[in-house]
Design an enzyme around this catalytic site. Structure first.
Site, PDB file in Angstrom:
ATOM      1  N   ARG A  69       2.765   5.995   2.341  1.00  0.00           N
ATOM      2  CA  ARG A  69       2.240   5.597   3.649  1.00  0.00           C
ATOM      3  C   ARG A  69       0.717   5.501   3.677  1.00  0.00           C
ATOM      4  NH1 ARG A  69       5.791   8.324   8.553  1.00  0.00           N
ATOM      5  NH2 ARG A  69       7.746   7.216   8.106  1.00  0.00           N
ATOM      6  N   VAL A  89      -3.281   2.920  -0.582  1.00  0.00           N
ATOM      7  CA  VAL A  89      -2.853   2.362  -1.859  1.00  0.00           C
ATOM      8  C   VAL A  89      -1.336   2.364  -1.976  1.00  0.00           C
ATOM      9  CG1 VAL A  89      -3.024   2.579  -4.364  1.00  0.00           C
ATOM     10  CG2 VAL A  89      -4.996   3.126  -2.948  1.00  0.00           C
ATOM     11  N   TYR A 118     -13.326  16.706  -6.326  1.00  0.00           N
ATOM     12  CA  TYR A 118     -12.326  15.642  -6.349  1.00  0.00           C
ATOM     13  C   TYR A 118     -12.314  14.955  -7.712  1.00  0.00           C
ATOM     14  CZ  TYR A 118      -9.998  11.240  -5.094  1.00  0.00           C
ATOM     15  OH  TYR A 118      -9.154  10.162  -5.049  1.00  0.00           O
ATOM     16  N   PRO A 178      -8.860   2.916  -9.682  1.00  0.00           N
ATOM     17  CA  PRO A 178      -9.251   1.872  -8.714  1.00  0.00           C
ATOM     18  C   PRO A 178     -10.715   2.023  -8.316  1.00  0.00           C
ATOM     19  CG  PRO A 178      -7.271   3.064  -8.010  1.00  0.00           C
ATOM     20  CD  PRO A 178      -7.886   3.835  -9.124  1.00  0.00           C
ATOM     21  N   THR A 179     -11.357   0.905  -8.034  1.00  0.00           N
ATOM     22  CA  THR A 179     -12.713   0.954  -7.480  1.00  0.00           C
ATOM     23  C   THR A 179     -12.608   1.182  -5.976  1.00  0.00           C
ATOM     24  OG1 THR A 179     -12.676  -1.440  -7.256  1.00  0.00           O
ATOM     25  CG2 THR A 179     -13.633  -0.554  -9.262  1.00  0.00           C
TER      26      THR A 179
END
Length: 323
Positions: free
Chosen positions: A13, A16, A137, A164-165
């Site tokens: 949800r 991504v 992170y 991913p960017t």
């Protein structure tokens, strides 16, 4: 992959995960599995083990994570490293235990050093200091990447990692404090225009969909204005008593703004016609460098084009040349 293969998308949800889900559906995959946080707490080791035992997925996409912008990363450092490590450890290990054919782990480009060469080569990983703002992170994501690599080497699994960017789109986090810069700016622009037009129906609709500090569209107008003011959204005193159709503000057609976490866009910066805003993010509030990243003191120069009824994101370009 077989179209009937059972595919578990963790975080289905989110920004991504939902995009991956829709992509699978559009290609005819019919056996997708998703669980909300209320249905499955991925930080609960036993709950994750029971889920894999019951569902036995063939493929896993690990898009679930504790994510946020600069303020969230700086404020909730303990949560960011703990929750992400727990989620990754539980899902990746159970994928191995239950013989998942392939796992896709989504990381982040912030795993690379703060002063990485541009464009960033993969071999610069772990060669220098990380950006401190979101270091917890980044460390968690590096651990997930290395966990996949280590399981492949020791157990012969097929676990791959992609980084991913900077992303934005449907189902993004539009929280005014904890989101990334771009969705926060999009929402602020929308709310600022609603204030300028005295469009309280739209303001209440926005707050009912995404309450801020527990305040939704049913709250008193005074309470809503006080809350929005905390995030830099203030009604211009000179416009307060003027009919919305008369609000013509004079701002240059193109204006450069330097936006830091403590700064925000107010209604005075808006113009009735389309406006181009170039934003440079700097954690310190100083002019930002050309090196592009969503994390910390590096910058994303972001041209944002919008019309008043619909926010239109036309282009997000990364400048990679260093000073």
């Amino acid at each position: 992959m077989n179209k009937e293969a059972k595919i578990y998308i963790a975080g289905h949800r989110g920004l991504v995960g939902s995009a991956i889900w829709k992509n699978f559906q559009s290609k005819g995959y019919t056996n997708l599995i998703g669980r909300t946080f209320e249905e499955l707490d991925l930080m609960n080791q036993q709950a994750v083990a029971d889920f894999f035992e019951q569902e036995k997925p063939d493929y896993v996409v690990l898009a679930a994570a504790k994510v946020g912008g600069i303020i969230a990363n700086s404020t909730y450092r303990g949560q960011f490293i703990y929750e992400n490590l727990q989620i990754q450890n539980n899902v990746i290990h159970q994928a191995y235990v239950h013989g998942v054919k392939k796992l896709l782990f989504l990381g982040s480009t912030c795993i690379y050093p703060k002063q990485a060469p541009q464009p960033m080569p993969e071999n610069c990983l772990l060669t220098d200091t990380l950006e401190y703002t979101n270091e917890p992170y980044a460390i968690a994501k590096i651990a997930g990447l290395k966990m996949c690599e280590s399981y492949n080497l020791q157990y012969g699994t097929n676990f791959i990692s992609v980084m991913p960017t900077n992303l934005y789109g449907p189902n993004d986090n539009f929280d005014l404090e904890k989101s990334h810069v771009l969705p926060a700016m999009v929402r602020k622009i929308h709310l600022a225009k609603c204030l300028e037009d005295n469009n309280w129906e739209a303001i209440c609709e926005d707050l009912n969909r995404r309450p801020v500090e527990g305040i939704n569209g049913d709250a008193e107008k005074k309470e809503i204005l006080a809350m929005l003011s905390k995030y830099g959204l203030k009604m211009n005193d000179k416009l307060a008593d003027i009919p919305p159709q008369s609000h013509h503000l004079k701002v240059p057609q193109s204006q450069n703004l330097t936006v830091s976490p403590s700064q925000s866009l107010s209604v005075q910066s808006l113009k009735v016609s389309a406006l181009t805003i170039t934003m440079s993010l700097s954690n310190s509030g100083e002019p930002a460098s050309p090196c592009a990243s969503s994390c910390g003191r590096k910058t994303w120069p972001m041209p944002v084009f919008f019309l008043w009824k619909t926010v239109i994101l036309k282009m997000l370009r990364q400048h990679v040349k260093k000073k």
